[in-house]
Write a protein that holds these residues in place. Structure first.
Motif, mmCIF file in Angstrom:
data_model
loop_
_atom_site.group_PDB
_atom_site.id
_atom_site.type_symbol
_atom_site.label_atom_id
_atom_site.label_comp_id
_atom_site.label_asym_id
_atom_site.label_seq_id
_atom_site.Cartn_x
_atom_site.Cartn_y
_atom_site.Cartn_z
ATOM 1 N N SER A 43 0.843 -1.188 0.000
ATOM 2 C CA SER A 43 0.000 0.000 0.000
ATOM 3 C C SER A 43 0.879 1.240 0.000
ATOM 4 C CB SER A 43 -0.920 0.002 1.220
ATOM 5 O OG SER A 43 -0.152 0.064 2.401
ATOM 6 N N GLY A 44 0.367 2.323 -0.542
ATOM 7 C CA GLY A 44 1.116 3.568 -0.604
ATOM 8 C C GLY A 44 0.206 4.728 -0.286
ATOM 9 N N PHE A 45 0.731 5.910 -0.460
ATOM 10 C CA PHE A 45 -0.025 7.098 -0.121
ATOM 11 C C PHE A 45 -0.649 7.770 -1.330
ATOM 12 C CE2 PHE A 45 3.146 6.390 3.145
ATOM 13 C CZ PHE A 45 2.325 6.272 4.235
ATOM 14 N N GLY A 46 -0.320 7.318 -2.560
ATOM 15 C CA GLY A 46 -0.968 7.815 -3.760
ATOM 16 C C GLY A 46 -0.876 9.314 -3.919
ATOM 17 N N ILE A 47 -1.927 9.922 -4.435
ATOM 18 C CA ILE A 47 -1.910 11.368 -4.647
ATOM 19 C C ILE A 47 -2.857 12.105 -3.704
ATOM 20 C CG2 ILE A 47 -1.185 11.179 -7.047
ATOM 21 C CD1 ILE A 47 -4.067 11.763 -7.862
ATOM 22 N N GLY A 48 -3.555 11.390 -2.861
ATOM 23 C CA GLY A 48 -4.548 12.019 -1.989
ATOM 24 C C GLY A 48 -3.991 13.115 -1.097
ATOM 25 N N LEU A 49 -2.903 12.850 -0.384
ATOM 26 C CA LEU A 49 -2.341 13.868 0.509
ATOM 27 C C LEU A 49 -1.676 14.997 -0.267
ATOM 28 C CD1 LEU A 49 -0.916 11.685 3.402
ATOM 29 C CD2 LEU A 49 -2.909 13.192 3.453
ATOM 30 N N SER A 50 -1.110 14.670 -1.436
ATOM 31 C CA SER A 50 -0.542 15.707 -2.286
ATOM 32 C C SER A 50 -1.633 16.657 -2.775
ATOM 33 C CB SER A 50 0.173 15.069 -3.480
ATOM 34 O OG SER A 50 0.636 16.043 -4.373
ATOM 35 N N MET A 51 -2.757 16.091 -3.179
ATOM 36 C CA MET A 51 -3.885 16.908 -3.621
ATOM 37 C C MET A 51 -4.452 17.721 -2.469
ATOM 38 S SD MET A 51 -5.745 14.231 -6.227
ATOM 39 C CE MET A 51 -7.269 15.135 -6.206
ATOM 40 N N ALA A 52 -4.551 17.116 -1.294
ATOM 41 C CA ALA A 52 -5.057 17.837 -0.121
ATOM 42 C C ALA A 52 -4.163 19.030 0.185
ATOM 43 C CB ALA A 52 -5.142 16.905 1.080
ATOM 44 N N ARG A 53 -2.837 18.819 0.159
ATOM 45 C CA ARG A 53 -1.901 19.918 0.426
ATOM 46 C C ARG A 53 -2.082 21.038 -0.593
ATOM 47 N NH1 ARG A 53 3.682 18.384 -1.117
ATOM 48 N NH2 ARG A 53 2.669 18.742 -3.104
ATOM 49 N N ASP A 54 -2.168 20.682 -1.880
ATOM 50 C CA ASP A 54 -2.322 21.702 -2.918
ATOM 51 C C ASP A 54 -3.623 22.471 -2.753
ATOM 52 O OD1 ASP A 54 0.105 20.860 -3.929
ATOM 53 O OD2 ASP A 54 -0.762 19.787 -5.641
ATOM 54 N N LEU A 55 -4.692 21.782 -2.423
ATOM 55 C CA LEU A 55 -5.984 22.424 -2.225
ATOM 56 C C LEU A 55 -5.952 23.370 -1.022
ATOM 57 C CD1 LEU A 55 -8.890 22.597 -3.246
ATOM 58 C CD2 LEU A 55 -9.450 20.726 -1.707
ATOM 59 N N VAL A 56 -5.392 22.909 0.070
ATOM 60 C CA VAL A 56 -5.288 23.744 1.272
ATOM 61 C C VAL A 56 -4.433 24.975 0.987
ATOM 62 C CG1 VAL A 56 -4.341 23.821 3.613
ATOM 63 C CG2 VAL A 56 -5.743 21.882 2.913
ATOM 64 N N HIS A 57 -3.308 24.806 0.280
ATOM 65 C CA HIS A 57 -2.448 25.951 -0.051
ATOM 66 C C HIS A 57 -3.134 26.919 -1.000
ATOM 67 C CE1 HIS A 57 1.535 23.765 1.152
ATOM 68 N NE2 HIS A 57 0.773 24.067 2.185
ATOM 69 N N THR A 58 -3.979 26.414 -1.900
ATOM 70 C CA THR A 58 -4.722 27.284 -2.810
ATOM 71 C C THR A 58 -5.606 28.260 -2.029
ATOM 72 O OG1 THR A 58 -4.723 25.647 -4.573
ATOM 73 C CG2 THR A 58 -6.463 27.311 -4.652
ATOM 74 N N PHE A 59 -6.135 27.790 -0.907
ATOM 75 C CA PHE A 59 -6.988 28.629 -0.071
ATOM 76 C C PHE A 59 -6.209 29.294 1.055
ATOM 77 C CE2 PHE A 59 -10.062 25.944 -2.216
ATOM 78 C CZ PHE A 59 -11.023 26.878 -2.567
ATOM 79 N N LYS A 60 -4.886 29.411 0.867
ATOM 80 C CA LYS A 60 -3.996 30.109 1.808
ATOM 81 C C LYS A 60 -4.015 29.477 3.197
ATOM 82 C CE LYS A 60 -3.193 33.382 -1.268
ATOM 83 N NZ LYS A 60 -2.837 32.760 -2.497
ATOM 84 N N GLY A 61 -4.212 28.170 3.250
ATOM 85 C CA GLY A 61 -4.233 27.455 4.528
ATOM 86 C C GLY A 61 -2.956 26.682 4.762
ATOM 87 N N LYS A 62 -2.957 25.923 5.837
ATOM 88 C CA LYS A 62 -1.813 25.105 6.214
ATOM 89 C C LYS A 62 -2.301 23.700 6.539
ATOM 90 C CE LYS A 62 0.705 28.955 8.207
ATOM 91 N NZ LYS A 62 1.350 29.493 9.401
ATOM 92 N N ILE A 63 -1.457 22.709 6.230
ATOM 93 C CA ILE A 63 -1.742 21.334 6.589
ATOM 94 C C ILE A 63 -0.469 20.752 7.187
ATOM 95 C CG2 ILE A 63 -1.239 20.509 4.254
ATOM 96 C CD1 ILE A 63 -3.369 18.306 4.730
ATOM 97 N N LYS A 64 -0.617 20.044 8.282
ATOM 98 C CA LYS A 64 0.548 19.416 8.897
ATOM 99 C C LYS A 64 0.137 18.075 9.482
ATOM 100 C CE LYS A 64 0.137 21.659 13.416
ATOM 101 N NZ LYS A 64 0.842 22.399 14.450
ATOM 102 N N VAL A 65 1.136 17.279 9.806
ATOM 103 C CA VAL A 65 0.899 15.955 10.355
ATOM 104 C C VAL A 65 1.627 15.843 11.691
ATOM 105 C CG1 VAL A 65 2.809 14.940 9.049
ATOM 106 C CG2 VAL A 65 0.997 13.476 9.871
ATOM 107 N N GLU A 66 0.974 15.200 12.646
ATOM 108 C CA GLU A 66 1.565 14.950 13.959
ATOM 109 C C GLU A 66 1.317 13.507 14.349
ATOM 110 O OE1 GLU A 66 -0.083 17.703 16.757
ATOM 111 O OE2 GLU A 66 0.969 19.423 15.871
ATOM 112 N N TYR A 67 2.226 12.971 15.140
ATOM 113 C CA TYR A 67 2.101 11.592 15.600
ATOM 114 C C TYR A 67 2.293 11.553 17.112
ATOM 115 C CZ TYR A 67 2.984 6.620 16.186
ATOM 116 O OH TYR A 67 2.920 5.319 16.585
ATOM 117 N N HIS A 68 1.336 10.975 17.811
ATOM 118 C CA HIS A 68 1.399 10.838 19.265
ATOM 119 C C HIS A 68 0.733 9.532 19.664
ATOM 120 C CE1 HIS A 68 2.657 15.009 19.724
ATOM 121 N NE2 HIS A 68 1.653 15.360 18.931
ATOM 122 N N GLY A 69 1.463 8.676 20.366
ATOM 123 C CA GLY A 69 0.886 7.466 20.952
ATOM 124 C C GLY A 69 0.111 6.594 19.999
ATOM 125 N N ASP A 70 0.713 6.196 18.892
ATOM 126 C CA ASP A 70 0.094 5.327 17.883
ATOM 127 C C ASP A 70 -1.072 5.976 17.141
ATOM 128 O OD1 ASP A 70 1.938 3.385 18.464
ATOM 129 O OD2 ASP A 70 0.575 2.134 19.618
#
Length: 73
Positions: A34-61
């Protein structure tokens, strides 16, 4: 907006690569893995188009994707 899911293998991973198109943690790029495909790439581009931010965090599984958008006035 925060979207979270369990991700037991998430410790010590470079999450910035999750937003690369077709990124796969497995170096062989085997189609049976399995892979990550283009979904997160598209999400990032869409969020940036609307002058937003997207980030990822990991805590306790748990992996969380945090999206911040500017409000319109």
């Amino acid at each position: 907006m925060i979207i979270s899911n369990t991700y037991a293998e998430g410790k010590n991973i470079d999450y910035s690569k999750f937003f690369d198109r077709f990124y796969r943690e497995d170096k062989s790029h085997n189609n049976k893995k399995s892979g990550f495909g283009i979904g997160l790439s598209m999400a990032r581009d869409l969020v940036h188009t609307f002058k937003g931010k997207i980030k990822v965090e990991y805590h306790g599984d748990m992996i969380s994707f945090i999206i911040s958008l500017k409000t319109l006035k």
